[in-house]
Design a protein around this motif. Structure first.
Motif, PDB file in Angstrom:
ATOM      1  N   LEU A 168       0.855  -1.197   0.000  1.00 39.57           N
ATOM      2  CA  LEU A 168       0.000   0.000   0.000  1.00 39.57           C
ATOM      3  C   LEU A 168       0.884   1.238   0.000  1.00 39.57           C
ATOM      4  CD1 LEU A 168      -2.760  -0.771   2.679  1.00 39.57           C
ATOM      5  CD2 LEU A 168      -3.143  -0.287   0.244  1.00 39.57           C
ATOM      6  N   TYR A 169       0.630   2.142  -0.943  1.00 40.31           N
ATOM      7  CA  TYR A 169       1.419   3.377  -1.027  1.00 40.31           C
ATOM      8  C   TYR A 169       0.513   4.599  -1.027  1.00 40.31           C
ATOM      9  CZ  TYR A 169       5.250   0.417  -2.575  1.00 40.31           C
ATOM     10  OH  TYR A 169       6.213  -0.550  -2.649  1.00 40.31           O
ATOM     11  N   LEU A 170       0.884   5.591  -0.241  1.00 39.49           N
ATOM     12  CA  LEU A 170       0.272   6.912  -0.398  1.00 39.49           C
ATOM     13  C   LEU A 170       1.091   7.599  -1.479  1.00 39.49           C
ATOM     14  CD1 LEU A 170      -0.359   7.979   3.299  1.00 39.49           C
ATOM     15  CD2 LEU A 170      -2.116   7.574   1.551  1.00 39.49           C
ATOM     16  N   ALA A 171       0.442   7.974  -2.570  1.00 44.28           N
ATOM     17  CA  ALA A 171       1.167   8.548  -3.713  1.00 44.28           C
ATOM     18  C   ALA A 171       0.852  10.032  -3.821  1.00 44.28           C
ATOM     19  CB  ALA A 171       0.751   7.830  -4.991  1.00 44.28           C
ATOM     20  N   GLU A 172       1.897  10.809  -4.022  1.00 43.72           N
ATOM     21  CA  GLU A 172       1.725  12.256  -4.170  1.00 43.72           C
ATOM     22  C   GLU A 172       2.436  12.732  -5.402  1.00 43.72           C
ATOM     23  OE1 GLU A 172       2.591  15.115  -1.022  1.00 43.72           O
ATOM     24  OE2 GLU A 172       2.378  13.397   0.329  1.00 43.72           O
ATOM     25  N   ARG A 173       1.865  13.744  -6.034  1.00 45.16           N
ATOM     26  CA  ARG A 173       2.554  14.336  -7.163  1.00 45.16           C
ATOM     27  C   ARG A 173       3.322  15.551  -6.670  1.00 45.16           C
ATOM     28  NH1 ARG A 173       2.943  17.538 -10.200  1.00 45.16           N
ATOM     29  NH2 ARG A 173       1.061  18.806 -10.136  1.00 45.16           N
ATOM     30  N   ARG A 174       4.621  15.514  -6.845  1.00 41.77           N
ATOM     31  CA  ARG A 174       5.469  16.644  -6.429  1.00 41.77           C
ATOM     32  C   ARG A 174       5.994  17.320  -7.682  1.00 41.77           C
ATOM     33  NH1 ARG A 174       7.587  15.156  -1.178  1.00 41.77           N
ATOM     34  NH2 ARG A 174       5.704  15.190   0.102  1.00 41.77           N
ATOM     35  N   ASP A 175       6.713  18.453  -7.495  1.00 42.39           N
ATOM     36  CA  ASP A 175       7.173  19.243  -8.645  1.00 42.39           C
ATOM     37  C   ASP A 175       7.799  18.418  -9.748  1.00 42.39           C
ATOM     38  OD1 ASP A 175       6.250  21.352  -7.358  1.00 42.39           O
ATOM     39  OD2 ASP A 175       8.189  22.081  -6.614  1.00 42.39           O
ATOM     40  N   SER A 176       8.774  17.571  -9.358  1.00 39.85           N
ATOM     41  CA  SER A 176       9.526  16.900 -10.413  1.00 39.85           C
ATOM     42  C   SER A 176       9.014  15.492 -10.686  1.00 39.85           C
ATOM     43  CB  SER A 176      11.000  16.848 -10.030  1.00 39.85           C
ATOM     44  OG  SER A 176      11.101  16.083  -8.857  1.00 39.85           O
ATOM     45  N   GLY A 177       7.871  15.122 -10.157  1.00 43.24           N
ATOM     46  CA  GLY A 177       7.359  13.778 -10.441  1.00 43.24           C
ATOM     47  C   GLY A 177       6.494  13.273  -9.306  1.00 43.24           C
ATOM     48  N   TRP A 178       6.605  11.982  -9.022  1.00 43.92           N
ATOM     49  CA  TRP A 178       5.761  11.369  -8.006  1.00 43.92           C
ATOM     50  C   TRP A 178       6.601  10.915  -6.824  1.00 43.92           C
ATOM     51  CZ3 TRP A 178       0.390  10.347  -8.370  1.00 43.92           C
ATOM     52  CH2 TRP A 178      -0.197  10.797  -9.565  1.00 43.92           C
ATOM     53  N   THR A 179       5.994  10.955  -5.636  1.00 43.67           N
ATOM     54  CA  THR A 179       6.656  10.377  -4.472  1.00 43.67           C
ATOM     55  C   THR A 179       5.686   9.367  -3.847  1.00 43.67           C
ATOM     56  OG1 THR A 179       5.818  12.077  -2.999  1.00 43.67           O
ATOM     57  CG2 THR A 179       8.003  12.461  -3.948  1.00 43.67           C
ATOM     58  N   TYR A 180       6.248   8.390  -3.148  1.00 44.70           N
ATOM     59  CA  TYR A 180       5.428   7.306  -2.606  1.00 44.70           C
ATOM     60  C   TYR A 180       5.828   7.048  -1.167  1.00 44.70           C
ATOM     61  CZ  TYR A 180       5.123   6.743  -7.623  1.00 44.70           C
ATOM     62  OH  TYR A 180       4.955   6.996  -8.961  1.00 44.70           O
ATOM     63  N   MET A 217       3.394   0.194 -18.866  1.00 45.09           N
ATOM     64  CA  MET A 217       3.417   0.844 -17.552  1.00 45.09           C
ATOM     65  C   MET A 217       4.822   1.396 -17.241  1.00 45.09           C
ATOM     66  SD  MET A 217       3.114  -2.488 -15.067  1.00 45.09           S
ATOM     67  CE  MET A 217       4.572  -3.396 -14.512  1.00 45.09           C
ATOM     68  N   ILE A 218       5.840   0.739 -17.772  1.00 41.38           N
ATOM     69  CA  ILE A 218       7.222   1.198 -17.543  1.00 41.38           C
ATOM     70  C   ILE A 218       7.471   2.478 -18.344  1.00 41.38           C
ATOM     71  CG2 ILE A 218       9.686   0.534 -17.735  1.00 41.38           C
ATOM     72  CD1 ILE A 218       7.950  -1.064 -15.609  1.00 41.38           C
ATOM     73  N   ALA A 219       7.016   2.477 -19.596  1.00 38.54           N
ATOM     74  CA  ALA A 219       7.175   3.671 -20.448  1.00 38.54           C
ATOM     75  C   ALA A 219       6.362   4.834 -19.873  1.00 38.54           C
ATOM     76  CB  ALA A 219       6.728   3.354 -21.869  1.00 38.54           C
ATOM     77  N   ALA A 220       5.185   4.542 -19.312  1.00 31.16           N
ATOM     78  CA  ALA A 220       4.341   5.610 -18.749  1.00 31.16           C
ATOM     79  C   ALA A 220       4.982   6.198 -17.491  1.00 31.16           C
ATOM     80  CB  ALA A 220       2.953   5.069 -18.435  1.00 31.16           C
ATOM     81  N   ALA A 221       5.518   5.324 -16.623  1.00 36.53           N
ATOM     82  CA  ALA A 221       6.152   5.807 -15.387  1.00 36.53           C
ATOM     83  C   ALA A 221       7.402   6.614 -15.696  1.00 36.53           C
ATOM     84  CB  ALA A 221       6.494   4.626 -14.483  1.00 36.53           C
ATOM     85  N   ALA A 222       8.008   6.339 -16.854  1.00 35.39           N
ATOM     86  CA  ALA A 222       9.249   7.028 -17.218  1.00 35.39           C
ATOM     87  C   ALA A 222       8.998   8.462 -17.688  1.00 35.39           C
ATOM     88  CB  ALA A 222       9.966   6.242 -18.324  1.00 35.39           C
ATOM     89  N   TYR A 223       7.776   8.747 -18.133  1.00 31.61           N
ATOM     90  CA  TYR A 223       7.541  10.050 -18.761  1.00 31.61           C
ATOM     91  C   TYR A 223       7.804  11.239 -17.828  1.00 31.61           C
ATOM     92  CZ  TYR A 223       5.245  13.791 -21.375  1.00 31.61           C
ATOM     93  OH  TYR A 223       4.972  14.973 -22.008  1.00 31.61           O
ATOM     94  N   PRO A 224       7.276  11.247 -16.587  1.00 35.51           N
ATOM     95  CA  PRO A 224       7.592  12.372 -15.704  1.00 35.51           C
ATOM     96  C   PRO A 224       9.106  12.499 -15.474  1.00 35.51           C
ATOM     97  CG  PRO A 224       5.828  11.046 -14.762  1.00 35.51           C
ATOM     98  CD  PRO A 224       6.359  10.288 -15.939  1.00 35.51           C
ATOM     99  N   ARG A 225       9.807  11.384 -15.448  1.00 34.92           N
ATOM    100  CA  ARG A 225      11.271  11.417 -15.272  1.00 34.92           C
ATOM    101  C   ARG A 225      11.945  11.996 -16.521  1.00 34.92           C
ATOM    102  NH1 ARG A 225      12.318   8.869 -10.599  1.00 34.92           N
ATOM    103  NH2 ARG A 225      10.732   7.384  -9.932  1.00 34.92           N
ATOM    104  N   PHE A 226      11.398  11.679 -17.679  1.00 36.69           N
ATOM    105  CA  PHE A 226      11.922  12.251 -18.925  1.00 36.69           C
ATOM    106  C   PHE A 226      11.789  13.777 -18.872  1.00 36.69           C
ATOM    107  CE2 PHE A 226      11.388  13.886 -23.205  1.00 36.69           C
ATOM    108  CZ  PHE A 226      12.454  13.313 -23.880  1.00 36.69           C
ATOM    109  N   LEU A 227      10.589  14.241 -18.469  1.00 35.77           N
ATOM    110  CA  LEU A 227      10.358  15.686 -18.405  1.00 35.77           C
ATOM    111  C   LEU A 227      11.296  16.358 -17.411  1.00 35.77           C
ATOM    112  CD1 LEU A 227       6.450  15.895 -18.453  1.00 35.77           C
ATOM    113  CD2 LEU A 227       8.047  16.242 -20.345  1.00 35.77           C
ATOM    114  N   ALA A 228      11.602  15.631 -16.327  1.00 35.39           N
ATOM    115  CA  ALA A 228      12.462  16.200 -15.288  1.00 35.39           C
ATOM    116  C   ALA A 228      13.946  16.002 -15.594  1.00 35.39           C
ATOM    117  CB  ALA A 228      12.116  15.571 -13.950  1.00 35.39           C
ATOM    118  N   GLY A 229      14.239  15.310 -16.688  1.00 35.98           N
ATOM    119  CA  GLY A 229      15.634  15.061 -17.045  1.00 35.98           C
ATOM    120  C   GLY A 229      16.314  14.073 -16.114  1.00 35.98           C
ATOM    121  N   GLU A 230      15.533  13.178 -15.506  1.00 40.29           N
ATOM    122  CA  GLU A 230      16.122  12.188 -14.575  1.00 40.29           C
ATOM    123  C   GLU A 230      16.543  10.940 -15.342  1.00 40.29           C
ATOM    124  OE1 GLU A 230      13.093  13.253 -11.010  1.00 40.29           O
ATOM    125  OE2 GLU A 230      13.709  11.152 -11.179  1.00 40.29           O
ATOM    126  N   PHE A 231      17.747  10.959 -15.845  1.00 35.06           N
ATOM    127  CA  PHE A 231      18.218   9.837 -16.658  1.00 35.06           C
ATOM    128  C   PHE A 231      19.186   8.965 -15.861  1.00 35.06           C
ATOM    129  CE2 PHE A 231      17.441  13.265 -19.938  1.00 35.06           C
ATOM    130  CZ  PHE A 231      16.138  12.832 -20.182  1.00 35.06           C
TER     131      PHE A 231
END
Ligand code: KG4
Ligand code: ZN
Length: 396
Positions: A165-177, A368-382
């Motif tokens: 079970l995760y509480l998920a939040e959207r933060r500036d650069s993506g998601w936190t859990y 689901m992997i490609a979708a989860a990667a998108y916020p990281r792509f936008l944030a430049g988290e490579f």
């Protein structure tokens, strides 16, 4: 406090036009590749299942899984690109599962993705498989035109390897859990698989039990579950803020089913089914149904009912405790019909909307992997060039 937020953070790097991410997933017994546009449209989705390889063993054999991934990964990726009308050169990034999962299986996907990213000079994004399951829901919500989510969000990831079970939040650069619950022993899907193995119902157990349970009496056998309120004694499983936790345990019910089988002398009926199924190359759920007596169907229906009731009750009570506004239920077991029906009914009684992925995206896939990667792509988290897989990777 409830807030509405867009599913995606503001862009921190300029993505000019659409972004096409090639996702690769190989954490367990599915070799998968997919192309997703801008985290919101599934363009192609290829899943090569190894079920036929592992079926005779009643569970995943890690060595065989790695070998099958090696064989399948190139054709699976090629097909995902071809189905999407894309080439290696025309995708914008490669996303790959880094963990958790089987070490040898993860290594195949990660090494291949690294090689691709290096050869093509494209960014590589390393994704947590559990985060992927959560983003399967978000991808399909966006695809269906639902751009807003009501927070706080509670996600139940329930699969063959996890009940979290995760509480998920959207933060500036993506998601936190934040993890607020986990299984102390077996995962819920693992219990389905082990009970199916015990009753000679093949592998994986979930889909067959789901089908057979519709023909049995769910109240025939009572399987009680304990509320787990004491702290987890395993230091590796400790989380910060452990006071408000909701933990699960599915090893006891497996033993209870075994005891029931012994006490009610069901061994002959199991042996009879084993012999009947041996004669069929690939038994279907209908074949299993024909080989089950009423007693077995009632046992299977009661087992499923007990697991579903426990999952739904504990998740809803955690949702109330944390003032949750939206529930996400995802992972292989989220494909279960009774789980879906029960969640929908009981969450509606509490006034909490519950979102599921389609059945296709409930079990392991690379979209689901490609979708989860998108916020990281936008944030430049490579991922760095020396990124390694992590079989025990945690989320949050
Ligand atoms: O998410 P997944 O494909 O792989 C893991 O990350 O573990 O989940 C596979 C699990 C298996 O244990 C399988 O028996 C279970 O999901 N499963 C189901 C159903 N379909 C798959 N369990 C219950 N009912 C189903 N319909
Ligand atoms: Zn999974």
């Amino acid at each position: 406090m409830t807030s509405y937020e867009s599913l995606f953070p503001p862009r921190t790097i300029k993505a000019v036009g659409d972004t096409y991410i090639l996702g690769i997933e190989s954490s367990c017994d599915e070799t998968a590749a997919a192309v997703v546009r801008s985290g919101e449209e599934l363009i192609s989705n290829v899943v090569y299942s190894q079920i036929a390889t592992h079926h005779p063993y009643g569970g995943v054999v890690p060595e065989l899984a790695s070998r099958e991934h090696l064989r399948a990964i190139v054709p699976v990726v090629r097909k995902a690109l071809a189905d999407a009308g894309k080439t290696y050169e025309t995708v914008d990034a490669i996303a790959v599962t880094r963990g958790p999962g089987l070490a040898g299986s993860l290594l195949v996907g990660l090494s291949y993705a690294k090689g691709l990213a290096f050869a093509l000079d494209k960014p590589l994004i390393a994704v947590n498989h559990l985060e992927g399951h959560i983003h399967a829901v978000l991808l399909e919500e966006r695809q269906n035109g639902n751009d807003e989510l009501q927070f706080p969000v509670l996600a139940l990831v329930v699969s063959g390897g996890h009940t979290h079970l995760y509480l998920a939040e959207r933060r500036d650069s993506g998601w936190t859990y934040r993890n607020i619950g986990h299984t102390r022993d077996d995962a819920a899907g693992e219990a389905f698989d082990k009970v199916a193995k015990l009753l000679e119902l093949g592998y994986p157990g979930g889909p067959v039990i789901d089908f057979l349970a519709q023909h049995g009496n769910p109240n025939a056998v009572k399987f009680p579950f304990a509320q787990i309120k004491h702290r987890d004694r395993n230091p590796q499983n400790r989380h910060s803020g452990d006071e408000q936790r909701t933990d699960f345990s599915y090893s006891g019910i497996k033993t209870a089913v075994l005891r029931y089988v012994e006490v009610h002398t069901m061994a002959d009926s199991i042996q009879h089914r084993r012999a009947a199924m041996k004669a069929i190359a690939r038994p279907t759920p209908q074949d299993y149904l024909a080989a089950c007596d009423r007693h077995t169907l009632d046992l299977v229906a009661s087992f499923q009912h007990a697991v579903v009731d426990d999952l739904v009750s504990k998740t809803l009570s955690a949702a109330m405790e944390h003032g949750v506004a939206t529930l996400l239920v995802t992972g292989g077991v989220a494909a279960n019909s009774e789980l879906r029906k029960t969640f929908e009914m009981r969450a509606a009684e509490e006034g909490i909307p519950v979102l599921f992925p389609s059945r296709k995206l409930s079990t392991d896939n690379a979209a689901m992997i490609a979708a989860a990667a998108y916020p990281r792509f936008l944030a430049g988290e490579f991922a760095p060039a020396d990124v390694s897989s992590d079989a025990a990777l945690r989320l949050g």
